[in-house]
Design a protein around this motif. Structure first.
Motif, PDB file in Angstrom:
ATOM      1  N   GLY A  12      -6.715  -4.255   6.047  1.00  0.00           N
ATOM      2  CA  GLY A  12      -6.945  -2.984   6.729  1.00  0.00           C
ATOM      3  C   GLY A  12      -5.681  -2.322   7.243  1.00  0.00           C
ATOM      4  N   LYS A  13      -4.528  -2.969   7.030  1.00  0.00           N
ATOM      5  CA  LYS A  13      -3.269  -2.441   7.544  1.00  0.00           C
ATOM      6  C   LYS A  13      -2.601  -1.488   6.559  1.00  0.00           C
ATOM      7  N   GLU A  14      -1.742  -0.635   7.109  1.00  0.00           N
ATOM      8  CA  GLU A  14      -0.868   0.204   6.286  1.00  0.00           C
ATOM      9  C   GLU A  14       0.481  -0.495   6.159  1.00  0.00           C
ATOM     10  N   PHE A  15       1.006  -0.605   4.947  1.00  0.00           N
ATOM     11  CA  PHE A  15       2.256  -1.331   4.732  1.00  0.00           C
ATOM     12  C   PHE A  15       3.374  -0.445   4.189  1.00  0.00           C
ATOM     13  N   GLU A  16       3.340   0.846   4.520  1.00  0.00           N
ATOM     14  CA  GLU A  16       4.388   1.754   4.074  1.00  0.00           C
ATOM     15  C   GLU A  16       5.740   1.314   4.650  1.00  0.00           C
ATOM     16  N   ALA A  38      -3.437 -10.820  -4.185  1.00  0.00           N
ATOM     17  CA  ALA A  38      -4.235  -9.586  -4.239  1.00  0.00           C
ATOM     18  C   ALA A  38      -3.775  -8.599  -3.185  1.00  0.00           C
ATOM     19  N   LEU A  39      -3.433  -9.124  -2.009  1.00  0.00           N
ATOM     20  CA  LEU A  39      -2.922  -8.257  -0.944  1.00  0.00           C
ATOM     21  C   LEU A  39      -1.586  -7.662  -1.344  1.00  0.00           C
ATOM     22  N   ALA A  40      -0.710  -8.492  -1.897  1.00  0.00           N
ATOM     23  CA  ALA A  40       0.624  -8.018  -2.306  1.00  0.00           C
ATOM     24  C   ALA A  40       0.523  -6.928  -3.382  1.00  0.00           C
ATOM     25  N   ASP A  41      -0.482  -7.052  -4.241  1.00  0.00           N
ATOM     26  CA  ASP A  41      -0.655  -6.072  -5.320  1.00  0.00           C
ATOM     27  C   ASP A  41      -1.086  -4.700  -4.803  1.00  0.00           C
ATOM     28  N   THR A  42      -1.517  -4.618  -3.552  1.00  0.00           N
ATOM     29  CA  THR A  42      -1.953  -3.335  -2.989  1.00  0.00           C
ATOM     30  C   THR A  42      -0.821  -2.612  -2.261  1.00  0.00           C
ATOM     31  N   LEU A  43       0.354  -3.241  -2.188  1.00  0.00           N
ATOM     32  CA  LEU A  43       1.431  -2.642  -1.412  1.00  0.00           C
ATOM     33  C   LEU A  43       1.857  -1.291  -1.984  1.00  0.00           C
ATOM     34  N   PRO A  44       2.083  -0.322  -1.088  1.00  0.00           N
ATOM     35  CA  PRO A  44       2.492   1.018  -1.545  1.00  0.00           C
ATOM     36  C   PRO A  44       3.938   1.048  -2.027  1.00  0.00           C
ATOM     37  N   LYS A  55       9.842  -2.263   8.234  1.00  0.00           N
ATOM     38  CA  LYS A  55       9.059  -2.995   9.230  1.00  0.00           C
ATOM     39  C   LYS A  55       8.767  -4.386   8.685  1.00  0.00           C
ATOM     40  N   LEU A  56       9.088  -5.408   9.462  1.00  0.00           N
ATOM     41  CA  LEU A  56       8.879  -6.791   9.031  1.00  0.00           C
ATOM     42  C   LEU A  56       7.641  -7.369   9.712  1.00  0.00           C
ATOM     43  N   ILE A  57       6.640  -7.719   8.886  1.00  0.00           N
ATOM     44  CA  ILE A  57       5.430  -8.388   9.384  1.00  0.00           C
ATOM     45  C   ILE A  57       5.493  -9.840   8.921  1.00  0.00           C
ATOM     46  N   ALA A  58       5.667 -10.760   9.867  1.00  0.00           N
ATOM     47  CA  ALA A  58       5.797 -12.185   9.552  1.00  0.00           C
ATOM     48  C   ALA A  58       4.505 -12.904   9.909  1.00  0.00           C
ATOM     49  N   GLU A  68       9.753 -16.510  -2.551  1.00  0.00           N
ATOM     50  CA  GLU A  68       9.234 -15.993  -3.816  1.00  0.00           C
ATOM     51  C   GLU A  68       8.610 -14.617  -3.592  1.00  0.00           C
ATOM     52  N   VAL A  69       8.881 -13.698  -4.504  1.00  0.00           N
ATOM     53  CA  VAL A  69       8.277 -12.370  -4.417  1.00  0.00           C
ATOM     54  C   VAL A  69       6.833 -12.445  -4.913  1.00  0.00           C
ATOM     55  N   LEU A  70       5.894 -12.084  -4.027  1.00  0.00           N
ATOM     56  CA  LEU A  70       4.474 -12.065  -4.401  1.00  0.00           C
ATOM     57  C   LEU A  70       4.086 -10.756  -5.070  1.00  0.00           C
ATOM     58  N   GLY A  71       4.688  -9.685  -4.617  1.00  0.00           N
ATOM     59  CA  GLY A  71       4.372  -8.367  -5.164  1.00  0.00           C
ATOM     60  C   GLY A  71       5.261  -7.312  -4.529  1.00  0.00           C
ATOM     61  N   GLN A  72       5.366  -6.170  -5.197  1.00  0.00           N
ATOM     62  CA  GLN A  72       6.268  -5.134  -4.713  1.00  0.00           C
ATOM     63  C   GLN A  72       5.748  -3.762  -5.091  1.00  0.00           C
ATOM     64  N   GLY A  73       5.751  -2.860  -4.124  1.00  0.00           N
ATOM     65  CA  GLY A  73       5.403  -1.474  -4.396  1.00  0.00           C
ATOM     66  C   GLY A  73       6.650  -0.614  -4.393  1.00  0.00           C
ATOM     67  N   ASN A  74       6.484   0.696  -4.249  1.00  0.00           N
ATOM     68  CA  ASN A  74       7.642   1.592  -4.233  1.00  0.00           C
ATOM     69  C   ASN A  74       8.454   1.476  -2.949  1.00  0.00           C
ATOM     70  N   SER A  75       7.769   1.160  -1.849  1.00  0.00           N
ATOM     71  CA  SER A  75       8.480   1.116  -0.568  1.00  0.00           C
ATOM     72  C   SER A  75       8.320  -0.212   0.157  1.00  0.00           C
ATOM     73  N   SER A  76       7.495  -1.109  -0.364  1.00  0.00           N
ATOM     74  CA  SER A  76       7.197  -2.345   0.347  1.00  0.00           C
ATOM     75  C   SER A  76       7.263  -3.546  -0.581  1.00  0.00           C
ATOM     76  N   ILE A  77       7.401  -4.731   0.028  1.00  0.00           N
ATOM     77  CA  ILE A  77       7.521  -5.963  -0.745  1.00  0.00           C
ATOM     78  C   ILE A  77       6.904  -7.114   0.055  1.00  0.00           C
ATOM     79  N   ALA A  78       6.358  -8.116  -0.646  1.00  0.00           N
ATOM     80  CA  ALA A  78       5.770  -9.288   0.007  1.00  0.00           C
ATOM     81  C   ALA A  78       6.437 -10.554  -0.520  1.00  0.00           C
TER      82      ALA A  78
END
Length: 451
Positions: free
Chosen positions: A422-426, A445-451, A345-348, A309-319
């Motif tokens: 505290g991470k960068e998710f570009e 909330a974290l997914a909503d901050t994705l760039p 970059k895949l962060i699992a 399931e997609v939690l959130g998506q920015g212009n360059s990243s997705i959760a």
């Protein structure tokens, strides 16, 4: 009929209760706790227990049957009263079989993929307005209930779980359905609290195959060596239909299935999901949907609940959030996301949430399961093992089991939250895999901050 449910609040139990209520049965029930959405659904139907707890006085001779849920204990006061009155007591799989004895039973089994395959089949049948009864283990898009029962439908589609049937019936659920049409997607050791060795676990699937009615069929994943060997050595009067992962391609982050009519764009992705699709196609064909009709319908399938399931998506990243927690599912899901997003970059992030997953013997099954990720994180709560009196699992034990040198281990929800926020998710994909909540981490909330 008058039916009483002991532990009515469970996910499948309350759905079965609602299905019987819709069918015109008189339904009552008890439970010591009922969470949402079960509570509101039962209340809307007028069958929510007036008070939580167990009340033997509810068990009267006029009841036609008792349905016993896994949440109850063998010494449950209502169960003891039912036995005293010699009332028929059923597990829910037993009762489902009774309700479908004169129907064509289609049962989807396997350590992984069964919810997705069942969901795909239901989606296709619904697309073509083909009415069937069903029981599935997850809430599906476009369906109000997880259980649907009628007097008139010819088919019933059942997700076949290998777990125990009830507190007093140790038989796997899928041994009780006696399928006319069966599917087996894969075998990978799971539920070690009940099946302590792989051989013992494997035996349950042999029992599933033996339960197929003479003249029935087994559709099976020939790419799974355990499944292939088991089915091909089966000495029974059943038809055998092998399937394998179909040809597909990736273009601009989209998966295309190769069909006789050309490439078909899909919403789902990953080799494991394409394999599931192939199995679902075979079953649909046996239920009266031809190949081209299947392709037309499956194009709009967006996946089963809690599966990528997609939690959130920015212009360059997705959760993504996925229910995966067993080793085979974790490996398949991580590889699927890696393949779908090769340039990101895949962060699992995996939570070891079940007591089985934190068993020293079983931990080694996770070896290599997160290797497709660029950065791998594991979260667990050591205190939960202490509470249960189980042997301690140290971070070094987990690192050794996963055999992943860069693996980061977190044992505090606060520490994990601080690290992630505290991470960068570009240009990244963030993948959460768990049946838990990472100690209260607000993933949305974290997914909503994705760039």
């Amino acid at each position: 009929m008058r039916i009483h449910f002991i532990a009515i609040g469970g996910s499948t139990m309350h759905n079965l209760a609602l299905a019987l209520h819709d069918k015109g049965y008189q339904v009552s029930g008890s439970d010591d706790v009922i969470f949402e959405p079960s509570k509101s659904r039962l209340q809307k139907a007028g069958i929510l227990p007036e008070a939580f707890g167990w009340y033997p006085e509810k068990i009267v001779p006029e009841l036609d049957a008792i349905v016993l849920g896994m949440h109850a204990k063998p010494d449950n006061p209502e169960l003891l009263k039912a036995k005293e009155l010699e009332l028929p007591v059923f597990s829910y799989p037993e009762f489902l079989y009774q309700q479908s004895e004169h129907k064509t039973r289609v049962v989807i089994g396997g350590s992984h993929g069964k919810t997705t395959i069942t969901s795909m089949i239901l989606h296709v049948l619904n697309y073509w307005d083909k009415e069937v009864d069903y029981m599935v283990g997850a809430q599906l898009q476009g369906f109000d209930r997880m259980v649907h029962l009628t007097a008139e439908n010819d088919f019933i589609l059942l997700e076949g779980d290998e777990y125990l049937s009830s507190p007093i019936d140790p038989r796997p659920k899928f041994h009780l359905y006696k399928p006319n049409i069966a599917l087996l997607s894969g075998i990978a050791w799971d539920h070690i609290n009940v099946f302590p060795t792989f051989e013992n676990y494997r035996e349950q699937f042999e029992g599933f195959l033996q339960a197929i009615v003479p003249g029935g069929s087994i559709t099976y994943n020939e790419e799974d060596a355990e499944v292939r060997d088991m089915v091909e050595s089966l000495q029974a009067a059943v038809r055998k239909f092998p399937y394998k992962t179909p040809q597909y391609s990736l273009k601009d982050g989209k998966t295309y299935l190769e069909t006789p009519e050309g490439p078909l764009p899909l919403h789902i992705f990953g080799k494991h999901n394409l394999s599931n699709l192939a199995g679902a196609k075979w079953i649909c064909q046996q239920m009266g949907v031809d190949e081209l009709e299947f392709y037309e319908a499956i194009a709009s399938f967006k996946g089963a609940s809690k599966r990528l399931e997609v939690l959130g998506q920015g212009n360059s990243s997705i959760a993504f959030k996925d229910f995966a927690h067993s080793p085979s599912k974790v490996a398949a899901t991580t590889r699927a996301v890696r393949e779908q997003f090769p340039d990101k970059k895949l962060i699992a992030c995996l939570e070891l949430h079940t007591y089985s997953s934190l068993n020293h013997t079983f931990l080694k099954e996770y070896r290599g399961s997160l290797d497709a990720a660029d950065e791998a994180l594991v979260f667990y709560v050591p205190e939960s093992l202490e509470i249960k009196g189980l042997p301690a699992v140290l971070p070094d034990d987990i690192k050794s089991a996963f055999s992943n040198k860069g693996l980061k281990i977190f044992t505090s929800g606060t520490e994990l939250e601080t690290f992630l926020f505290g991470k960068e998710f570009e240009d990244s994909v963030l993948l959460f895999m768990s049946s838990g909540n990472y100690g209260g981490l607000n993933m949305k909330a974290l997914a909503d901050t994705l760039p």
